[in-house]
Design a protein around this motif. Structure first.
Motif, mmCIF file in Angstrom:
data_model
loop_
_atom_site.group_PDB
_atom_site.id
_atom_site.type_symbol
_atom_site.label_atom_id
_atom_site.label_comp_id
_atom_site.label_asym_id
_atom_site.label_seq_id
_atom_site.Cartn_x
_atom_site.Cartn_y
_atom_site.Cartn_z
ATOM 1 N N MET A 39 -1.148 34.976 -2.121
ATOM 2 C CA MET A 39 -0.977 34.955 -0.483
ATOM 3 C C MET A 39 -2.131 34.237 0.026
ATOM 4 O O MET A 39 -3.324 34.502 -0.368
ATOM 5 N N ASN A 40 -1.789 33.650 1.200
ATOM 6 C CA ASN A 40 -2.542 32.929 1.998
ATOM 7 C C ASN A 40 -2.552 33.117 3.398
ATOM 8 O O ASN A 40 -1.900 32.541 4.242
ATOM 9 N N PHE A 41 -3.417 34.008 3.929
ATOM 10 C CA PHE A 41 -3.305 34.753 5.319
ATOM 11 C C PHE A 41 -3.844 33.629 6.272
ATOM 12 O O PHE A 41 -3.572 33.686 7.335
ATOM 13 N N GLU A 42 -4.871 32.768 5.748
ATOM 14 C CA GLU A 42 -5.589 31.780 6.587
ATOM 15 C C GLU A 42 -4.630 30.855 7.254
ATOM 16 O O GLU A 42 -4.775 30.422 8.360
ATOM 17 N N GLN A 43 -3.575 30.753 6.366
ATOM 18 C CA GLN A 43 -2.644 29.496 7.140
ATOM 19 C C GLN A 43 -1.936 30.347 8.385
ATOM 20 O O GLN A 43 -1.466 29.404 8.981
ATOM 21 N N LYS A 84 5.678 27.644 8.843
ATOM 22 C CA LYS A 84 4.822 27.627 7.740
ATOM 23 C C LYS A 84 5.509 27.532 6.371
ATOM 24 O O LYS A 84 4.838 27.076 5.230
ATOM 25 N N PHE A 85 6.598 27.764 6.406
ATOM 26 C CA PHE A 85 7.530 27.687 5.078
ATOM 27 C C PHE A 85 7.088 28.805 4.166
ATOM 28 O O PHE A 85 7.010 28.530 2.862
ATOM 29 N N GLU A 132 3.431 36.417 4.626
ATOM 30 C CA GLU A 132 2.189 36.723 4.999
ATOM 31 C C GLU A 132 2.448 37.191 6.666
ATOM 32 O O GLU A 132 1.988 38.292 7.105
ATOM 33 N N PRO A 133 3.412 36.357 7.512
ATOM 34 C CA PRO A 133 3.771 36.853 8.742
ATOM 35 C C PRO A 133 4.351 38.141 8.860
ATOM 36 O O PRO A 133 4.306 38.833 9.835
ATOM 37 N N LEU A 134 5.267 38.405 7.634
ATOM 38 C CA LEU A 134 6.090 39.645 7.971
ATOM 39 C C LEU A 134 5.215 40.544 7.515
ATOM 40 O O LEU A 134 5.231 41.902 8.106
ATOM 41 N N LEU A 135 4.216 40.473 6.665
ATOM 42 C CA LEU A 135 3.376 41.725 6.416
ATOM 43 C C LEU A 135 2.370 41.989 7.439
ATOM 44 O O LEU A 135 2.042 43.226 8.011
ATOM 45 N N PHE A 136 2.012 40.887 8.209
ATOM 46 C CA PHE A 136 1.323 40.986 9.533
ATOM 47 C C PHE A 136 1.931 41.694 10.466
ATOM 48 O O PHE A 136 1.712 42.794 11.122
ATOM 49 N N ALA A 137 3.464 41.542 10.606
ATOM 50 C CA ALA A 137 4.160 42.333 11.639
ATOM 51 C C ALA A 137 4.206 43.768 11.105
ATOM 52 O O ALA A 137 4.148 44.597 11.948
ATOM 53 N N GLY A 138 4.262 43.786 9.817
ATOM 54 C CA GLY A 138 4.383 45.318 9.403
ATOM 55 C C GLY A 138 3.321 46.010 9.723
ATOM 56 O O GLY A 138 3.335 47.553 10.030
ATOM 57 N N MET A 139 1.969 45.561 9.623
ATOM 58 C CA MET A 139 0.824 46.067 9.865
ATOM 59 C C MET A 139 0.633 46.565 11.204
ATOM 60 O O MET A 139 0.298 47.567 11.887
ATOM 61 N N ILE A 140 1.184 45.761 12.137
ATOM 62 C CA ILE A 140 1.279 45.929 13.712
ATOM 63 C C ILE A 140 2.339 47.049 13.963
ATOM 64 O O ILE A 140 1.857 47.933 14.859
#
Length: 217
Positions: free
Chosen positions: A1-5, A181-182, A186-194
């Protein structure tokens, strides 16, 4: 996983919080208002209104919320001759669906109030409407507050399905970022955290309000 992108896209996803909260708050208030009316119909003495309230609850609790959302949005031109906006369709579907559950919660709360309260009000000649508004409902609301908060939390989580009709909430924005970002994880995990943090805040807020109401007794 690369959250920096996805770091540059995080503010864009976070903007969806306001969209989600608007839908949940307005739909929750709509559902609460309709739920009170339905609950009064259910305990009333008019058979037609009882049948209507029971039928309403049965339909909205017996069918998927996503189906109700898609009918209101996609079938609105056939039903009403106009295309309802996605944001409006989301509020209507969530509000109408929530009303069915809230009506049962309030009905149970009203019936749990000591019958002596109603008998005393009737003995004093208090009109039915005033008795419900000033005597029965306030006591019922104190008893059902935890259940109402659970319904509001559920509504917050279920609001994610508005992405199917294109509302740019948290989930939709996460999906857009993932497409750009293809990389969707990462974005879905970030949404889940929100969503998780929002639910935690609502849970603590509910417990705080419940504690304040108990101290006021």
């Amino acid at each position: 996983m690369n959250f920096e992108q996805i770091v540059p896209s995080m503010p864009y996803i976070l903007q969806g919080i306001w969209v989600t909260l608007q839908i949940v708050l307005i739909a929750g208030l709509l559902g609460f208002a309709i739920g009170i009316i339905l609950s009064l119909f259910k305990i009333g003495r008019i058979p037609f209104l009882r049948w209507f309230a029971d039928g309403y609850t049965s339909i909205f609790r017996g069918t998927p919320l996503v189906l109700q959302l898609m009918i209101i949005y996609y079938a609105s031109p056939q039903l009403f001759g106009v295309q309802i906006e996605a944001y409006t369709a989301a509020i209507l579907s969530f509000g109408l669906n929530s009303a069915a559950y809230i009506s049962e919660i309030i009905r149970a709360g009203i019936q749990a109030v000591d019958k002596g309260q109603r008998e005393a009000a009737m003995a004093l000649g208090v009109p039915y409407n005033k008795m419900m508004k000033d005597v029965i409902l306030p006591q019922a609301l104190k008893n059902i507050l935890p259940a109402l908060m659970n319904e509001f939390i559920t509504l917050t989580k279920e609001s994610a399905i508005v992405t199917v009709i294109g509302v740019t909430d948290i989930m939709r924005r996460a999906y857009i970022v993932g497409s750009d970002k293809f990389s969707f994880l990462e974005p879905l995990l970030f949404a889940g955290m929100i969503y998780y943090l929002m639910v935690l805040v609502l849970t603590f807020a509910g417990k705080w309000v419940e504690g304040r109401m108990r101290k006021s007794d």
